[in-house]
Design an enzyme around this catalytic site. Structure first.
Site, PDB file in Angstrom:
ATOM      1  N   ASP A   9       0.854  -1.173   0.000  1.00  0.00           N
ATOM      2  CA  ASP A   9       0.000   0.000   0.000  1.00  0.00           C
ATOM      3  C   ASP A   9       0.901   1.238   0.000  1.00  0.00           C
ATOM      4  O   ASP A   9       2.082   1.155   0.374  1.00  0.00           O
ATOM      5  CB  ASP A   9      -0.894  -0.028   1.244  1.00  0.00           C
ATOM      6  CG  ASP A   9      -1.659   1.262   1.449  1.00  0.00           C
ATOM      7  OD1 ASP A   9      -2.395   1.664   0.532  1.00  0.00           O
ATOM      8  OD2 ASP A   9      -1.491   1.896   2.518  1.00  0.00           O
ATOM      9  N   TYR A  11      -0.308   5.125   0.786  1.00  0.00           N
ATOM     10  CA  TYR A  11      -0.584   6.191   1.752  1.00  0.00           C
ATOM     11  C   TYR A  11      -0.852   5.629   3.140  1.00  0.00           C
ATOM     12  O   TYR A  11      -1.765   4.841   3.348  1.00  0.00           O
ATOM     13  CB  TYR A  11      -1.750   7.049   1.269  1.00  0.00           C
ATOM     14  CG  TYR A  11      -1.401   7.818   0.017  1.00  0.00           C
ATOM     15  CD1 TYR A  11      -0.471   8.852   0.063  1.00  0.00           C
ATOM     16  CD2 TYR A  11      -1.948   7.471  -1.211  1.00  0.00           C
ATOM     17  CE1 TYR A  11      -0.114   9.535  -1.086  1.00  0.00           C
ATOM     18  CE2 TYR A  11      -1.593   8.153  -2.365  1.00  0.00           C
ATOM     19  CZ  TYR A  11      -0.674   9.190  -2.299  1.00  0.00           C
ATOM     20  OH  TYR A  11      -0.312   9.863  -3.429  1.00  0.00           O
ATOM     21  N   ARG A  40      -7.908  12.944   6.724  1.00  0.00           N
ATOM     22  CA  ARG A  40      -7.668  11.548   6.362  1.00  0.00           C
ATOM     23  C   ARG A  40      -8.936  10.708   6.545  1.00  0.00           C
ATOM     24  O   ARG A  40      -9.269   9.870   5.697  1.00  0.00           O
ATOM     25  CB  ARG A  40      -6.536  10.984   7.223  1.00  0.00           C
ATOM     26  CG  ARG A  40      -6.260   9.488   7.031  1.00  0.00           C
ATOM     27  CD  ARG A  40      -5.825   9.154   5.621  1.00  0.00           C
ATOM     28  NE  ARG A  40      -5.311   7.790   5.548  1.00  0.00           N
ATOM     29  CZ  ARG A  40      -5.045   7.149   4.425  1.00  0.00           C
ATOM     30  NH1 ARG A  40      -5.254   7.739   3.253  1.00  0.00           N
ATOM     31  NH2 ARG A  40      -4.579   5.917   4.437  1.00  0.00           N
ATOM     32  N   SER A 115      -2.399   1.029  -4.862  1.00  0.00           N
ATOM     33  CA  SER A 115      -2.855   2.166  -4.060  1.00  0.00           C
ATOM     34  C   SER A 115      -4.143   2.776  -4.581  1.00  0.00           C
ATOM     35  O   SER A 115      -4.426   2.748  -5.778  1.00  0.00           O
ATOM     36  CB  SER A 115      -1.762   3.240  -4.054  1.00  0.00           C
ATOM     37  OG  SER A 115      -2.197   4.433  -3.435  1.00  0.00           O
ATOM     38  N   ASN A 116      -4.880   3.388  -3.653  1.00  0.00           N
ATOM     39  CA  ASN A 116      -6.021   4.225  -4.007  1.00  0.00           C
ATOM     40  C   ASN A 116      -5.595   5.476  -4.768  1.00  0.00           C
ATOM     41  O   ASN A 116      -6.419   6.112  -5.437  1.00  0.00           O
ATOM     42  CB  ASN A 116      -6.761   4.672  -2.744  1.00  0.00           C
ATOM     43  CG  ASN A 116      -7.742   3.647  -2.215  1.00  0.00           C
ATOM     44  OD1 ASN A 116      -8.125   2.718  -2.912  1.00  0.00           O
ATOM     45  ND2 ASN A 116      -8.152   3.820  -0.962  1.00  0.00           N
TER      46      ASN A 116
END
Length: 219
Positions: A9, A11, A40, A115-116
């Site tokens: 991942d 972040y 966040r 990752s997003n």
């Protein structure tokens, strides 16, 4: 446990999301710790909501919407220029100090990022952190237009590496992401820097570490 490859991942795992406000929030009045935390929280909530609604927007747009929501909720007065500075700081989010030693220790096995983040955000953060040579590929959810913890996202890692998920170690500092990857068949390492509690969703990490440079000791 001897994985054939590793999926990371980005972040919260490689990049410190709270470094953004620390870097660019100095001239903004108010509780900056609360701002960073709520920003966040809203960012993640918006990814989950958009996935459920099946109305995809990329991570940059979601991050900006989450920032505007957070400053409004906290009644923080920030100018358009200050908000833009915070957004630009996301492109150069700091890496955690043990990232490079941790990645160095895994040399010899394929590493990818899943990752997003949008492609532009990831390319910028990886370049700023000088991490390009560590990763065979940087994969964004933008390919499937939805967000973690959708199984469609986790499938991207196994497809990229041409390996079954069960032969790959997925590494995340986000407990919900660790659960999502485990539910999708990966072996999972939870990097629990904050010493938080794991989510009670019926899936558990195979190994838990406090720092990424401890992964090699678990193999």
């Amino acid at each position: 446990m001897k994985p054939q490859a590793f999926v990371f991942d980005a972040y919260g795992t490689l990049f410190d999301v709270h470094s953004v406000v620390a870097r660019a929030g100095n001239n903004i009045p108010g509780d900056l710790n609360a701002l960073s935390t709520l920003w966040r929280q809203k960012q993640l909530e918006y990814t989950w909501l958009r996935s459920l609604m099946e109305h995809y927007e990329d991570f940059w747009d979601i991050t900006e919407a989450a920032l505007r929501s957070a400053v409004t909720q906290l009644k923080i007065e920030a100018s358009a220029a200050q908000l833009d500075s915070l957004m630009q700081a996301y492109l150069v989010a700091s890496t955690f100090p043990e990232v490079k030693p941790g990645l160095d220790a895994l040399k010899g096995a394929p590493l990818v990022i899943l990752s997003n983040g949008s492609p532009r955000m990831l390319e910028s953060a990886v370049r700023h952190g000088a991490l390009e040579h560590y990763f065979a590929e940087v994969i964004s959810v933008d390919r499937v237009k939805t967000y973690k913890p959708s199984p469609r996202v986790y499938a991207l890692g196994a497809e990229s590496l041409k390996l079954p998920a069960s032969e790959i170690l997925f590494v995340s500092s986000n407990s919900w992401d660790a659960v999502g990857a485990r539910a999708s068949g990966y072996k999972v390492c939870w990097c629990n820097r904050s010493q938080a509690h794991m989510e009670h969703l019926g899936y558990w990490p195979d190994v838990t570490v406090l720092r990424l440079d401890q992964i090699v000791d678990c193999l």
